[in-house]
Design an enzyme around this catalytic site. Structure first.
Site, short mmCIF file in Angstrom:
data_model
loop_
_atom_site.label_atom_id
_atom_site.label_comp_id
_atom_site.label_asym_id
_atom_site.label_seq_id
_atom_site.Cartn_x
_atom_site.Cartn_y
_atom_site.Cartn_z
CB SER A 12 -14.38 -3.58 -3.26
OG SER A 12 -15.05 -2.68 -4.12
N PRO A 13 -16.66 -3.69 -0.29
CG PRO A 13 -17.06 -3.10 1.92
CD PRO A 13 -15.97 -3.20 0.91
CG LEU A 14 -19.71 0.53 0.18
CD1 LEU A 14 -19.64 2.04 0.32
CD2 LEU A 14 -20.92 -0.03 0.93
N GLY A 15 -19.01 -2.33 -3.62
CA GLY A 15 -18.98 -2.66 -5.04
C GLY A 15 -18.85 -1.43 -5.93
CD GLU A 33 -17.81 0.26 -12.66
OE1 GLU A 33 -18.71 -0.30 -13.35
OE2 GLU A 33 -16.77 -0.30 -12.30
CE1 TYR A 51 -3.38 -2.63 -0.13
CE2 TYR A 51 -3.91 -2.20 2.16
CZ TYR A 51 -4.14 -2.87 0.99
OH TYR A 51 -5.17 -3.81 0.93
CB VAL A 106 -23.47 0.83 -5.63
CG1 VAL A 106 -24.71 1.72 -5.50
CG2 VAL A 106 -23.88 -0.63 -5.65
CG PHE A 107 -22.02 4.72 -3.88
CD1 PHE A 107 -23.31 5.18 -4.06
CD2 PHE A 107 -21.77 3.90 -2.80
CE1 PHE A 107 -24.32 4.84 -3.20
CE2 PHE A 107 -22.78 3.54 -1.91
CZ PHE A 107 -24.06 4.01 -2.12
#
Length: 288
Positions: A201-204, A209, A46, A206-207
């Site tokens: 990346s649990p929200l995928g 793309e 990182y 959705v916000f």
């Protein structure tokens, strides 16, 4: 080994994201602890091999007791960057000596005597279970790492390592918009083998793309917000948390408000039909 249900991912704390200074990192650490997020997820790469050291400096001056948090790191990926000038091509290294060296570097950078969990970051076609086991045994016997696992491994790849060494965690990509792990046997295998799933990346998407899938999901979330008195990101996390495998979402946000929101997702119990409604909205078709 016990980890907080919501895990703080640190990938964007440093050079690869917000570029937080020492004070900023300390404030974020304390905010996480105030919200019962005690587990911090790192990887040696990182920030181009810089974020662990920056976190370590901040942690050393934070006043936080080591026994009150859990530190995770990952090893194995070899990046082409100025901090590793000998790397001519991106590759993986899972030689026993390298795993041990990498873990010791993480300990030094994080300014701690031990890691709560060390993960093999991504599978390599050349990894040898006996070599991995040799490194794990040495690190555990020396008290430098408490538990071991893998990241982004398929069930067969995880079983390959487990044939020689104990695998306690598999950290995978999983979200409402990326749920292949429910269909390729990954979550089934973890549930059967008592392996803890962690989801990055649990929200995928959705916000991140705008496409037909995310437009459908965004509209469906809007329709459910009032019913559950919740935010869209809380509903996405609640969808993950309902899975019987006991998934720990690794959130990547550096926003204090979104961190607070994330924890509140644990109090949301999605109704059965709403869970499937969200799934079918994401896929665009009903379940078989």
């Amino acid at each position: 080994m016990s980890y907080s249900k919501i895990i703080a991912g640190t990938m964007t704390w440093g050079l690869w994201g917000r570029k937080l200074d020492q004070t900023g990192m300390q404030h974020l650490m304390h905010h996480c602890l105030e919200n019962n997020i005690t587990t911090f997820d790192h990887a040696d790469i990182y920030g181009g091999y810089t974020t662990e050291a920056e976190f370590g400096i901040a942690f050393a001056e934070s006043g936080i007791r080591r026994e009150d948090i859990q530190l995770i790191s990952k090893c194995g990926i070899q990046l082409i960057c100025e901090n590793h000038p000998d790397n001519m091509v991106k590759h993986y290294n899972y030689d026993a000596s390298y795993i041990v060296w990498s873990a010791e570097q993480s300990l030094k950078n994080l300014q701690t005597d031990y890691l709560d969990l060390l993960l093999l970051h991504r599978p390599s076609a050349l990894m040898q279970p006996v070599e991995v086991a040799k490194a794990f045994e040495q690190l555990k016997s020396q008290g430098k790492v408490k538990a071991f696992g893998v990241s982004n491994f398929t069930p067969s790849q995880a079983e390959l390592i487990a044939s020689a060494a104990e695998v306690t965690v598999n950290q995978i990509e999983f979200s409402l918009t990326q749920h292949e792990a429910m269909h390729n046997g990954s979550l089934d295998q973890m549930l059967l083998k008592n392996i803890t799933p962690m989801a990055w990346s649990p929200l995928g998407s959705v916000f991140r793309e705008q496409n037909e899938q995310t437009k459908r999901v965004q509209q469906q979330l809007f329709d459910l917000i009032a019913k559950y008195n919740a935010t869209a990101d809380q509903l996405l996390l609640a969808w993950i948390l309902k899975h019987p495998a006991g998934i720990h979402p690794v959130i990547g946000t550096t926003s204090p408000q979104r961190i607070t929101n994330s924890v509140k997702a644990m109090d949301i119990e999605l109704e059965l039909q709403d869970w499937f409604l969200m799934l079918t909205t994401s896929t665009g078709h009903e379940v078989p």
